[in-house]
Write a protein that holds these residues in place. Sequence first.
Motif, PDB file in Angstrom:
ATOM      1  N   ASP A   1       0.816  -1.219   0.000  1.00  0.00           N
ATOM      2  CA  ASP A   1       0.000   0.000   0.000  1.00  0.00           C
ATOM      3  C   ASP A   1       0.848   1.267   0.000  1.00  0.00           C
ATOM      4  OD1 ASP A   1      -2.375  -1.374  -0.080  1.00  0.00           O
ATOM      5  OD2 ASP A   1      -2.833  -1.168   2.052  1.00  0.00           O
TER       6      ASP A   1
ATOM      7  N   VAL B   1       2.665   2.255  -2.241  1.00  0.00           N
ATOM      8  CA  VAL B   1       2.636   2.905  -3.566  1.00  0.00           C
ATOM      9  C   VAL B   1       1.563   3.997  -3.628  1.00  0.00           C
ATOM     10  CG1 VAL B   1       3.544   0.854  -4.747  1.00  0.00           C
ATOM     11  CG2 VAL B   1       1.055   1.224  -4.651  1.00  0.00           C
ATOM     12  N   TYR B   2       0.544   3.883  -2.772  1.00  0.00           N
ATOM     13  CA  TYR B   2      -0.491   4.927  -2.754  1.00  0.00           C
ATOM     14  C   TYR B   2       0.061   6.277  -2.308  1.00  0.00           C
ATOM     15  CZ  TYR B   2      -4.257   1.438  -3.229  1.00  0.00           C
ATOM     16  OH  TYR B   2      -5.103   0.456  -3.678  1.00  0.00           O
ATOM     17  N   GLN B   3       1.202   6.265  -1.610  1.00  0.00           N
ATOM     18  CA  GLN B   3       1.786   7.535  -1.164  1.00  0.00           C
ATOM     19  C   GLN B   3       2.112   8.438  -2.349  1.00  0.00           C
ATOM     20  OE1 GLN B   3       5.041   7.185   1.661  1.00  0.00           O
ATOM     21  NE2 GLN B   3       4.132   5.390   2.617  1.00  0.00           N
TER      22      GLN B   3
ATOM     23  N   LYS C   1       0.482   8.395  -5.347  1.00  0.00           N
ATOM     24  CA  LYS C   1      -0.634   8.546  -6.280  1.00  0.00           C
ATOM     25  C   LYS C   1      -0.935  10.031  -6.497  1.00  0.00           C
ATOM     26  CE  LYS C   1      -4.958   6.906  -7.847  1.00  0.00           C
ATOM     27  NZ  LYS C   1      -5.258   8.253  -8.309  1.00  0.00           N
TER      28      LYS C   1
ATOM     29  N   GLN D   1      -4.316  13.533  -4.886  1.00  0.00           N
ATOM     30  CA  GLN D   1      -4.876  13.217  -3.572  1.00  0.00           C
ATOM     31  C   GLN D   1      -5.570  14.443  -2.990  1.00  0.00           C
ATOM     32  OE1 GLN D   1      -2.327  10.997  -0.933  1.00  0.00           O
ATOM     33  NE2 GLN D   1      -1.182  10.123  -2.641  1.00  0.00           N
TER      34      GLN D   1
ATOM     35  N   SER E   1       1.302  15.476   0.499  1.00  0.00           N
ATOM     36  CA  SER E   1       1.780  15.175  -0.860  1.00  0.00           C
ATOM     37  C   SER E   1       2.814  16.182  -1.366  1.00  0.00           C
ATOM     38  CB  SER E   1       0.609  15.120  -1.844  1.00  0.00           C
ATOM     39  OG  SER E   1      -0.216  14.021  -1.575  1.00  0.00           O
TER      40      SER E   1
ATOM     41  N   LEU F   1       1.968  -1.985  -7.775  1.00  0.00           N
ATOM     42  CA  LEU F   1       1.096  -1.119  -8.582  1.00  0.00           C
ATOM     43  C   LEU F   1       0.028  -1.947  -9.274  1.00  0.00           C
ATOM     44  CD1 LEU F   1       3.718   1.251 -10.303  1.00  0.00           C
ATOM     45  CD2 LEU F   1       2.013   1.928  -8.600  1.00  0.00           C
TER      46      LEU F   1
ATOM     47  N   ARG G   1      -2.912  -3.262  -7.438  1.00  0.00           N
ATOM     48  CA  ARG G   1      -3.860  -2.226  -7.028  1.00  0.00           C
ATOM     49  C   ARG G   1      -4.483  -1.507  -8.223  1.00  0.00           C
ATOM     50  NH1 ARG G   1      -0.341  -3.591  -3.630  1.00  0.00           N
ATOM     51  NH2 ARG G   1      -0.828  -3.692  -1.418  1.00  0.00           N
TER      52      ARG G   1
ATOM     53  N   LEU H   1      -3.008   0.035 -10.619  1.00  0.00           N
ATOM     54  CA  LEU H   1      -2.312   1.289 -10.931  1.00  0.00           C
ATOM     55  C   LEU H   1      -1.167   1.030 -11.908  1.00  0.00           C
ATOM     56  CD1 LEU H   1      -1.928   2.627  -7.253  1.00  0.00           C
ATOM     57  CD2 LEU H   1      -3.614   3.398  -8.925  1.00  0.00           C
TER      58      LEU H   1
ATOM     59  N   ASP I   1      -0.315   6.817 -13.065  1.00  0.00           N
ATOM     60  CA  ASP I   1      -1.186   7.270 -11.965  1.00  0.00           C
ATOM     61  C   ASP I   1      -0.415   8.006 -10.880  1.00  0.00           C
ATOM     62  OD1 ASP I   1      -3.742   6.086 -12.778  1.00  0.00           O
ATOM     63  OD2 ASP I   1      -2.694   4.172 -12.506  1.00  0.00           O
ATOM     64  N   LEU I   2       0.912   8.043 -10.996  1.00  0.00           N
ATOM     65  CA  LEU I   2       1.724   8.606  -9.913  1.00  0.00           C
ATOM     66  C   LEU I   2       2.037  10.086 -10.135  1.00  0.00           C
ATOM     67  CD1 LEU I   2       4.251   5.638  -9.517  1.00  0.00           C
ATOM     68  CD2 LEU I   2       2.031   5.967  -8.386  1.00  0.00           C
TER      69      LEU I   2
END
Lengths: 130, 134
Positions: B44, B46-48, B50, B53, B64, B85, B88, B90, B94-95
């Motif tokens: 998770d 990797v959501y940092q 994204k 946000q 962010s 990624l 999920r 992604l 998406d980053l």
Amino acid sequence: MKIGLLVNEGPYQHQAADTAYHFAKAAIEKGHEVFRVFFYHDGVNNGTRLTTPPQDDRHVQRRWTELAEAHGVDLVLCVAAAQRRGICDPDEAKRNGKDADNIAPGFRISGLGQLVEVAIECDRLVTFGD
Amino acid sequence: MFRKKLMYLNRRAPYGTIYAAEGLEVVLIGAAFDQDVCMAFVGDGVYQLKAGQDTSGLGLKSFSPAYRALGDYDVTRLYVERESLEERGLDAGDLMPLTWEDEDDDWAEKSSIHVVDRAELTRLIDAQDVVFNF
């Protein structure tokens, strides 16, 4: 070997503080140097002297204090993490206009640079937490 | 001076727990110590990175923008695990675009983000002197 510890979880909620203590004690008994224990995230809650567990339970904070007194282990609470969680020494209490402090004997409050220093200075940095 | 290889391994989503935010604090402070630093994002974590946000509904300050400062702190290698990624839904598109300026290459702007597969990340972790886990 020169060892540094990072404790990322609070006492009683999580086993990390117990395991870190037993690890530090065993390392010292084996002749290693425990350079510093750095407390971060909820780990800073290990350093409040207001800790009052039931009498038949281990006293996590006091064990740390005794380790510091017996072996000179440097116990450091991250200042930013501690401020967020209401842990302060007399200087911090004064600076932030608080009516009391609660840091336990043997602990001191300092910055994150002290953690990075552990990583650079020690042969091993051992992390306790999830 | 001998420089150690330090990796900051980020395993958790940016919000929900404080680990990601306080972990990033260590990276920014640690940048002053002139070591050989990289970051890795798995699970998770990797959501940092994204893009887009919005924390307004949470009543929390978004951190962010702090990732965009990393290049100025000479933290220029961010490894993102490809499998994490994909698991999920992604991909690299998406980053957040994160860049740094390479002074050895006429200040060319380069991407800090490197998508690597799990086997490559394993090799990178193995090559470090110290791994911080957040």
